[in-house]
Design an enzyme around this catalytic site. Structure first.
Site, mmCIF file in Angstrom:
data_model
loop_
_atom_site.group_PDB
_atom_site.id
_atom_site.type_symbol
_atom_site.label_atom_id
_atom_site.label_comp_id
_atom_site.label_asym_id
_atom_site.label_seq_id
_atom_site.Cartn_x
_atom_site.Cartn_y
_atom_site.Cartn_z
ATOM 1 N N SER A 119 44.813 23.401 28.020
ATOM 2 C CA SER A 119 45.124 22.797 29.311
ATOM 3 C C SER A 119 46.275 23.493 30.009
ATOM 4 C CB SER A 119 45.489 21.318 29.118
ATOM 5 O OG SER A 119 46.632 21.196 28.280
ATOM 6 N N HIS A 140 38.225 24.553 30.508
ATOM 7 C CA HIS A 140 39.036 23.362 30.285
ATOM 8 C C HIS A 140 38.281 22.105 30.697
ATOM 9 C CE1 HIS A 140 42.684 20.736 31.486
ATOM 10 N NE2 HIS A 140 42.364 20.515 30.232
ATOM 11 N N GLU A 152 37.609 23.195 34.525
ATOM 12 C CA GLU A 152 38.335 24.339 35.085
ATOM 13 C C GLU A 152 37.895 25.589 34.318
ATOM 14 O OE1 GLU A 152 42.529 22.571 36.701
ATOM 15 O OE2 GLU A 152 42.329 22.764 34.532
ATOM 16 N N ASN A 190 46.840 20.222 35.888
ATOM 17 C CA ASN A 190 48.109 19.968 35.211
ATOM 18 C C ASN A 190 49.290 20.592 35.933
ATOM 19 O OD1 ASN A 190 47.226 18.321 33.117
ATOM 20 N ND2 ASN A 190 46.626 20.064 31.853
#
Length: 483
Positions: A119, A140, A152, A190
């Site tokens: 991540s 991800h 992702e 994130n």
């Protein structure tokens, strides 16, 4: 490229979920764990997840059996030799991942694509540890993988042409929405989400507002699915702290420095739901405070005063020329208005957030009795009260505007398109609207001016409006240009 056999290394909750996603799409899966005990836990994750889907009517018994039948479980990595794609979902420790990919590079056929579910860790560093850096990417998934629609897809400067398109096509086949990005720490979700959550911890530590009130402001006022502290407890405070550390290591920005409060909680082993206590204990938020409106007369000043006076009048509270309570609507600093009043202890700021939240703003001169009376009035009007200090942006705007500014900077850097960022945050975080949709709904000028106030007070470089936002406001444009 056809992906007919996929390997998944690491069958914790995330890895087992990824294996289930591929098996649901009709793809054969080889699930690998370190030992028989871990393998049994992985099998349990698969059985429980598909069992829940069966109970809810989302799978038939035949479909469940077919899904489980497509997954072969093993403790031998060598069984991945003929896989077309191998995804790792082991703990977020770079050294562990590099060692695993070095081994996978030895085992797998030359054309196999190796993918990391990291991540936040650098995909390039993982790719460079192999003899096939052109065929190493990030893929991800979000937890729970069978439910969350976003993936992702992360490329590096080494990734071969066409591979990201192939993997994106695979993601669509899985029923997911891919967002293709480059190898920056945190990627889209994130990199935007964690600084916002960390900022909430900073506001709490500085005493701007209380934990439950900050969560209420963002959930009920802004409309986000969870407040920042409830979400931090769900993610895991250790995970959040590690990601912030990775972000800070890459950027050295104070915006990405982990909040001391977050570090302290992690050091104490209070990691959130996984340990039964983090920002909240197992009982969750405390009951809402019971405010009472002990008011004989009230005066309202500022933008929107007439509307609020009408609501108060309908509730039985009359405007007065000799009030015991003075409400100042609008932006801060409230203290500048309070000191002009004969009795500044009776002046309280009111900042309405959305349709359901009133931030009740106390200055250093506001008496506790006055603040309580103002909170009681807002409760009578059916609003959720968020008591806070007289700081730039108060609570909701301070957190939201800085968060949106991060999104503008991300887009302006060329890292991701507006549509990609909005899609990632809606699907990855459950936002009702993407950052740019929020920006345009709120108004570019209002956000820009709010950021200027934040920067003027805190002198935090990341609070300065992104140049692109400044330019659009100067040009009088109400929206961001789409390519």
């Amino acid at each position: 490229m056809a992906f007919e056999k996929v390997g998944v290394v690491g069958l914790g909750t995330m890895g087992a979920g990824i294996a289930e996603v591929f098996a649901r799409a009709g793809i054969r899966v080889i699930g690998v764990e370190a030992d028989a005990e871990a393998l049994a836990r992985g099998r349990g994750h698969l059985e429980r997840s598909t069992g829940r889907a069966l109970d809810k009517g989302r799978l038939t018994a035949e479909e469940r059996e077919a899904i489980l039948g497509r997954v072969t479980l093993t403790t031998a990595r060598e069984d991945l030799a003929d896989a077309d794609l191998v995804i790792e979902a082991i703990p977020e420790v770079l050294e562990y991942k590099v060692a695993l990919f070095t081994d996978l590079d030895r085992i797998c056929k030359p054309e196999t694509v190796l993918a990391t579910n990291t991540s936040s860790l650098p995909v390039t560093a993982i790719a460079a540890a192999t003899g096939r850096p052109k065929r190493v990417i990030g893929m991800h998934f979000f937890n729970p993988a069978p439910v969350m629609r976003l993936v992702e897809v992360v490329g590096t400067i080494l990734t071969e042409d066409g591979l990201l398109e192939d993997v994106s096509h695979l993601a669509w086949q899985l029923g997911k929405t891919p967002v293709v990005v480059g190898d920056l720490a945190g990627f889209v979700v994130n990199r935007l989400l964690l600084p916002y959550l960390n900022h909430a911890a900073v506001l709490l530590e500085h005493g701007v507002a209380r934990r439950d009130d900050i969560d209420a402001a963002m959930r009920k006022g802004v409309g986000l699915p969870m407040g920042p502290f409830a979400l931090l407890d769900l993610i895991g405070l250790d995970t959040a702290y590690e990601i912030m550390g990775v972000l800070f290591g890459e950027t050295r920005s104070t915006r990405h420095a982990p909040a001391p409060l977050l570090r302290e909680l992690v050091g104490a082993g209070l990691l959130g739901r996984k340990t039964g206590r983090g920002f909240y204990d197992q009982d969750g938020p405390a009951p809402a405070e019971a405010w009472k409106a002990h008011v004989t007369g009230v005066t309202v000043h500022g933008e929107g005063a007439e509307e609020l006076v009408a609501r108060l009048d309908a509730a039985g509270f009359r405007a007065s020329d000799t009030p015991d309570l003075v409400l100042r609507l609008g932006e801060r600093p409230v203290i500048e208005h309070a000191v002009r009043h004969a009795d500044p202890s009776r002046v309280v700021g009111i900042h309405l957030v959305g349709q359901d939240v009133a931030e009740v703003v106390s200055t250093v001169l506001t008496s506790p009795e006055t603040a309580g009376a103002a909170a009681g009035l807002m409760t009578v009007l059916g609003l959720t009260v968020v008591p806070c200090k007289d700081r730039a942006g108060f609570v909701a705007d301070a957190l939201l505007f800085a968060h949106l500014n991060d999104a503008v900077r991300m887009h302006a850097s060329g890292y991701a398109s507006i549509d990609a960022i909005d899609t990632a945050m809606r699907l990855g975080c459950g936002y009702p609207a993407g950052p740019f949709e929020m920006l345009e709904r709120i108004g570019l000028r209002k956000v820009r001016d709010g950021l200027r106030a934040l920067y003027a007070e805190y002198r935090e470089p990341s609070f300065a409006p992104a140049p692109l936002l400044d330019q659009l406001v100067a040009a009088g444009l109400p929206a961001f240009p789409r390519a």
